[in-house]
Design an enzyme around this catalytic site. Structure first.
Site, PDB file in Angstrom:
ATOM      1  N   ASP A   8       0.863  -1.181   0.000  1.00  0.00           N
ATOM      2  CA  ASP A   8       0.000   0.000   0.000  1.00  0.00           C
ATOM      3  C   ASP A   8       0.906   1.240   0.000  1.00  0.00           C
ATOM      4  O   ASP A   8       2.088   1.164   0.362  1.00  0.00           O
ATOM      5  CB  ASP A   8      -0.860  -0.063   1.281  1.00  0.00           C
ATOM      6  N   ASP A  10      -0.309   5.177   0.760  1.00  0.00           N
ATOM      7  CA  ASP A  10      -0.655   6.123   1.838  1.00  0.00           C
ATOM      8  C   ASP A  10      -0.790   5.401   3.179  1.00  0.00           C
ATOM      9  O   ASP A  10      -1.566   4.458   3.296  1.00  0.00           O
ATOM     10  CB  ASP A  10      -1.971   6.843   1.512  1.00  0.00           C
ATOM     11  N   LYS A 150      -8.530  -4.394  -4.122  1.00  0.00           N
ATOM     12  CA  LYS A 150      -7.098  -4.608  -4.339  1.00  0.00           C
ATOM     13  C   LYS A 150      -6.803  -6.113  -4.382  1.00  0.00           C
ATOM     14  O   LYS A 150      -5.966  -6.578  -5.161  1.00  0.00           O
ATOM     15  CB  LYS A 150      -6.280  -3.978  -3.219  1.00  0.00           C
ATOM     16  N   ASP A 173      -2.492  -0.370   5.616  1.00  0.00           N
ATOM     17  CA  ASP A 173      -2.963   0.376   6.797  1.00  0.00           C
ATOM     18  C   ASP A 173      -4.461   0.580   6.870  1.00  0.00           C
ATOM     19  O   ASP A 173      -4.947   1.189   7.835  1.00  0.00           O
ATOM     20  CB  ASP A 173      -2.297   1.768   6.805  1.00  0.00           C
ATOM     21  N   ASP A 177      -7.035  -2.432   2.240  1.00  0.00           N
ATOM     22  CA  ASP A 177      -5.949  -3.428   2.145  1.00  0.00           C
ATOM     23  C   ASP A 177      -6.381  -4.796   2.646  1.00  0.00           C
ATOM     24  O   ASP A 177      -5.683  -5.795   2.466  1.00  0.00           O
ATOM     25  CB  ASP A 177      -4.729  -2.955   2.958  1.00  0.00           C
TER      26      ASP A 177
HETATM   27  O1  LIG Z   1      -5.670   7.455  -1.684  1.00  0.00           O
HETATM   28  C1  LIG Z   1      -6.202   6.890  -0.691  1.00  0.00           C
HETATM   29  O2  LIG Z   1      -7.309   7.199  -0.231  1.00  0.00           O
HETATM   30  C2  LIG Z   1      -5.475   5.770  -0.019  1.00  0.00           C
HETATM   31  O3  LIG Z   1      -4.381   5.353  -0.791  1.00  0.00           O
HETATM   32  P1  LIG Z   1      -3.638   3.987  -0.331  1.00  0.00           P
HETATM   33  O4  LIG Z   1      -4.534   2.849  -0.747  1.00  0.00           O
HETATM   34  O5  LIG Z   1      -2.312   4.026  -1.045  1.00  0.00           O
HETATM   35  O6  LIG Z   1      -3.502   4.062   1.176  1.00  0.00           O
HETATM   36 MG   LIG Z   2      -3.139   3.137   2.854  1.00  0.00          MG
END
Ligand SMILES: O=C(O)COP(=O)(O)O
Ligand SMILES: [Mg+2]
Length: 249
Positions: A8, A10, A150, A173, A177
């Site tokens: 992941d 963010d 995902k 996180d 995920d």
């Molecule tokens: O852009 C988002 O809301 C989250 O992005 P991520 O899946 O990389 O955590």
């Molecule tokens: Mg994330």
């Protein structure tokens, strides 16, 4: 031999201030197995990150709405239905947020991201009326098709590339995920993870953001093997010695 990774972005490869952590550029360029960036962000973001890491553009974007490997891009979801949700949301007083014209949705192909300042209850009600769903990543509310994830995208990517999903180590996180964690062979939730990610992960780390991610990658690099990587306590509560990387279960 290090395992393939599905990571992941963010909250996992970033700092608490939402910047890509410098260790991403120290560890990932030379990782000697496939690295799949799997994000809720729009398609260009993981492609650019993979490019600047000097790695192949093997990415999952938009919560699984886009699966891209060298020479093959697949889209899933119903963007028109997602925008119908937004149109009704705005008509009923909702606000996309982001302070007006931004790049958040400019290159998004399969879903729509709404600021977490928005009226979540109204958004969820309208999304359900249109057969769509809302995923809260802690960074945005994503209006998306319910059968896009995902995890499903990782299965498609593995099929396309001839990878074994059970070989993958996943780190993430948030609730977007959880499906990845169910497909990958081993999964880690960083300490800042939301309840859905923590529940779905094999291991919950005591360090957050890239501190947690780096603790796993560094253990895998020194060949501790997947059983002894950071987060050594199995979810079954085995009495392995507490590892400083593992949260108390
Ligand atoms: O852009 C988002 O809301 C989250 O992005 P991520 O899946 O990389 O955590
Ligand atoms: Mg994330």
């Amino acid at each position: 031999m290090v395992p393939p990774l599905v990571l992941d972005i963010d909250g996992t490869l970033t700092t608490p201030e939402h910047r890509v952590d410098r260790r991403v550029f120290e560890i990932l360029p030379n990782w000697e197995a496939p690295v799949v960036l799997a994000t809720g962000k729009a398609f260009p973001y993981p492609v650019a990150l993979a490019h600047f890491l000097g790695r192949s553009e093997t990415v999952i974007a938009e919560n699984g709405g886009v699966v891209h490997t060298e020479g093959n891009t697949e889209f899933a979801g119903d963007p028109d239905a997602c925008w119908d949700v937004i149109e009704e949301f705005l008509e009923r007083g909702g606000d996309l947020g982001w302070g007006g014209r931004t790049t958040v949705n400019r290159w998004r192909e399969t879903e729509v991201a709404v600021s977490t300042d928005a009226d979540e209850e109204l958004l969820r009600e309208i999304a359900a009326d249109h057969g769509q769903t809302v995923v809260d990543t802690g960074y945005a509310y994503h209006v998306k098709s319910p059968d896009v994830s995902k995890g499903a995208a990782l299965e498609i990517l593995c099929e396309t590339c001839g990878y074994d999903p059970d070989r993958f180590v996943a780190i993430g996180d948030s609730e977007n995920d959880a499906s990845t964690f169910r497909v990958a062979g081993e999964s880690y939730a960083v300490a800042n993870a939301d309840p859905a990610a923590r529940e779905a992960a094999d291991h919950v780390l005591s360090a957050g953001y890239m501190d947690g991610t780096a603790s796993v990658l560094e253990r895998l690099l020194v060949g501790d093997g997947r059983d002894n990587a950071a987060g050594v306590n199995e979810r079954d509560g085995s009495d392995d010695a507490d590892d400083e990387d593992v949260a108390d279960e």
